[in-house]
Design a protein around this motif. Structure first.
Motif: not given
Length: 681
Positions: A491-501
């Protein structure tokens, strides 16, 4: 303002708004922009003509754009200022029949290396989480794309050094689309299109906004998963005497950081495009009635695991296949719980009976030697996935805890299931890393196969639920540790990744799960702690929202989705790797409604209504099966842009789909407040 093809009259000029805030509100000058026109004679390569901006006095226009030699078109620009607002409108009038392509660059003045970039639903920061086979800085630092790839037709460039940003957005009604016979090189459109292009380009170390009409994609186009293709440049046919009118908005802002910039851009896009709920004949009850047909027709009962077949089905017959998948795209256990609850509500004995068979079979045969779920079993080939995922495991526990709570409320207890779930949650705590994260993938012996922490928020949900169900504070402490990791690393890095498989990149589900995870923690917290989790939920939600369309992309006649009248507003793009829209929402609408109430922000609840209404559009019912063979088997891979997930292309579905998760997602969408009820107990 629409793209218009008509006889030109000065009385046809229309004014709309273009907003430029901040430092250089009056700085749209020829020295800051470059334009060109490409003309094509079919069967020949096009010629490109640089354009000169000539300021006009005492005219309805601001500039006339001319080339070094006579052109078969006249080009004017009108720049309208209203305080700090501006609008850029381009008028291209043909003096003879032509095939044309218009391009423009707007210099930001920012050093390219200081910038992060934003094309909503497609590009975040520099897309460095994505592989070189997908659009990313690994391949090029300059990209332009067709507008229908984006959840809003805009590009923003954010200067990390000083917080300044410059954004270009398209302002038209997007009424037209045309078919093409080629996907690369110079292509002549078969008719009228409304689609232009947008993006960013590095010119001599300076970041530039790039935009034009009709569409192009450079340096590569992206046509299917991990498949970059040659560039494409489209040409529009314009008859003698007709005028093409194009409108863009530019705005300049300051933001504290990239997250604040994304929030600012989403609010701007929502206010600018003003998406409204889609009219539908279906109520939520009718949606569930039709979707429940999936529960009965997909049930497979002749294997050690009884399951709803919802993975890798062919759209043309929806025949069950041999795959039982606990979570992700199969969602066997959540569908079993939904069928149980719905069956008892509707006094249907068949659905509770089949749900009991599913739960009993998984209790007897659905666990590994260590006690994790057998999360993916293909009975047809004999293959069983040995590399486990925190996401599938978490989604299985989530479903079972809902089931156990429901059963407890109805006076039915399942001590064996409770023992299994408590053991699994204890194993979760064992898997949790020192920084609070969970490995994305691991083995039954707890060895780590993929230490990436992008899937961590999926584990937060069952941990919080386990705390409430078992009254065990260890699980809450584990959930809070996940939030510490989420805050610090995502969240603090605004870096959302690799949730989907099925991809490893920037994706919608990472931010959506992060928002849902902190929402759960907010629901079980009070005072300053609740405020903190609420603020994290809000921040992550803007990134999740940015993946959802606020406009309706056009389709051509003959593209099924266009013939069905699909409105894309409210649908979410998937990931950088998988460039199509789908109905992945689950509890996110409830998160938005809660945020709207908590922060008194009507945009959240307003867009929740858009999502809820729009996702009713492709419900397969008798006489209107929407391209799927069976009633209630909601489609999955909805191809809304020039994209081919394996078969077909824009306006159609891939021929293989996974209704297991689409039915589960829509079911939760139309069962609002589940978590608040569970966690309030």
């Amino acid at each position: 303002m629409s793209i218009l093809f008509r006889k030109f009259t000065f009385g046809a000029l229309l004014a709309s708004t273009l907003t430029i805030f901040g430092l250089h509100a009056n700085s749209y000058e020829p020295s800051q922009t470059v334009a060109s026109l490409s003309l094509k004679v079919p069967g020949n390569n096009s010629n490109t003509y640089p354009l000169t901006f000539n300021r006009l006095a005492n005219s309805n226009f601001t500039y006339q754009l001319t080339a070094a030699e006579p052109l078969p078109v006249t080009i004017f620009q009108k720049v309208v200022e209203k305080g700090q607002k501006k609008e850029l409108t381009v008028f291209i009038t043909a003096s003879e029949d032509v095939y044309l392509h218009y391009s423009q660059l707007l210099r930001t003045g920012y050093r390219h290396e200081d910038c992060l970039f934003y094309l909503p639903g497609f590009w975040y920061r520099r897309n460095l989480r994505s592989p070189k086979e997908a659009p990313s800085f690994h391949t090029s630092d300059s990209w332009t794309v067709r507008e229908d790839r984006l959840s809003a037709p805009l590009t923003g460039i954010f200067n990390e050094k000083n917080g300044e940003s410059l954004t270009i957005s398209r302002k038209d009604d997007f009424a037209h689309e045309a078919l093409t016979t080629h996907k690369e090189g110079e292509v002549v459109l078969s008719g009228k299109t409304s689609l232009g292009y947008t993006g960013f380009e590095n010119q001599d170390g300076v970041a530039n906004l790039s935009f034009g009409f009709p569409y192009q994609e450079t340096p590569r186009s992206y046509i299917r998963k991990l498949t970059l293709a040659p560039a494409v440049k489209a040409f529009q046919y314009v008859k003698k005497g007709e005028t093409v009118i194009l409108t863009w908005e530019i705005q300049e802002n300051r933001s504290a950081d990239y997250s604040a910039f994304v929030q600012q851009m989403w609010e701007y896009a929502y206010d600018s495009y003003q998406p409204q709920p889609v009219q539908s004949p279906y109520t939520s009850d009718r949606m569930k009635e039709v979707l429940s047909n999936y529960f009965t027709e997909s049930l497979v009962t002749d294997k050690p695991l009884v399951y709803t077949s919802g993975v890798h089905l062919p759209t043309y017959d929806c025949t069950p296949v041999g795959i039982a998948e606990v979570g992700f795209v199969g969602r066997v256990l959540l569908n079993a719980y939904n069928a149980l609850e719905y069956g008892e509500q509707q006094k249907r004995s068949d659905l509770p009976a089949q749900s009991k068979r599913v739960f009993d079979s998984y209790l007897a045969n659905g666990f590994t030697s260590a006690g994790f779920f057998k999360e993916f079993v293909d009975f047809k080939t004999g293959y069983e996935e040995k590399t486990l995922s925190i996401r599938r495991q978490s989604e299985g526990v989530y479903a079972i805890l809902h089931y156990l709570q429901y059963e407890k409320e109805h006076g039915r207890k399942h001590p064996e299931w409770e023992t299994k779930m408590k053991h699994m949650l204890d194993m979760f705590l064992r898997l949790q890393q020192g920084d609070g994260s969970f490995p994305r993938k691991f083995k039954d012996d707890f060895s780590i196969a993929d230490k990436s922490g992008g899937s961590t928020p999926s584990a937060t949900l069952p941990l919080v639920m386990g705390y409430k169900y078992f009254n065990d504070k260890r699980y809450l402490d584990g959930a809070k540790r996940t939030a510490g990791y989420l805050e610090k690393e995502l969240i603090s890095k605004a870096d959302y990744f690799s949730s989907t498989l099925d991809a490893n990149c920037e994706d919608k589900e990472a931010s959506l799960y992060a928002a849902t995870a902190t929402y759960y923690l907010a629901l079980v917290s009070k005072g300053a702690e609740r405020e903190h989790y609420a603020s994290l939920t809000k921040r992550a939600s803007y990134f999740a929202l940015s993946w959802y369309y606020v406009w309706d992309v056009p389709f051509a006649r003959g593209q099924m989705l266009g013939d069905l009248g699909l409105k894309t507003r409210g649908w979410g793009n998937v990931s950088v790797e998988n460039n199509h829209i789908d109905v992945f929402i689950f509890e996110f609408a409830s998160v938005l409604d809660w945020l709207s109430d908590y922060y008194k922000e009507p945009r959240f609840s307003g867009f929740s209504k858009v999502i809820s209404s729009s996702m009713k559009q492709l419900l397969p019912v008798e006489g209107n099966l929407c391209g799927v063979e069976k009633k209630g088997y909601y489609p999955e891979v909805v191809q809304h842009t020039q994209w081919d997930y394996g078969k077909n292309g824009k306006g159609f579905y891939n021929d293989i789909f996974a209704p297991g998760w689409t039915v589960a997602s829509l079911w939760e969408l139309y069962s609002p407040g589940r978590s608040e009820k569970f966690l309030g107990k």
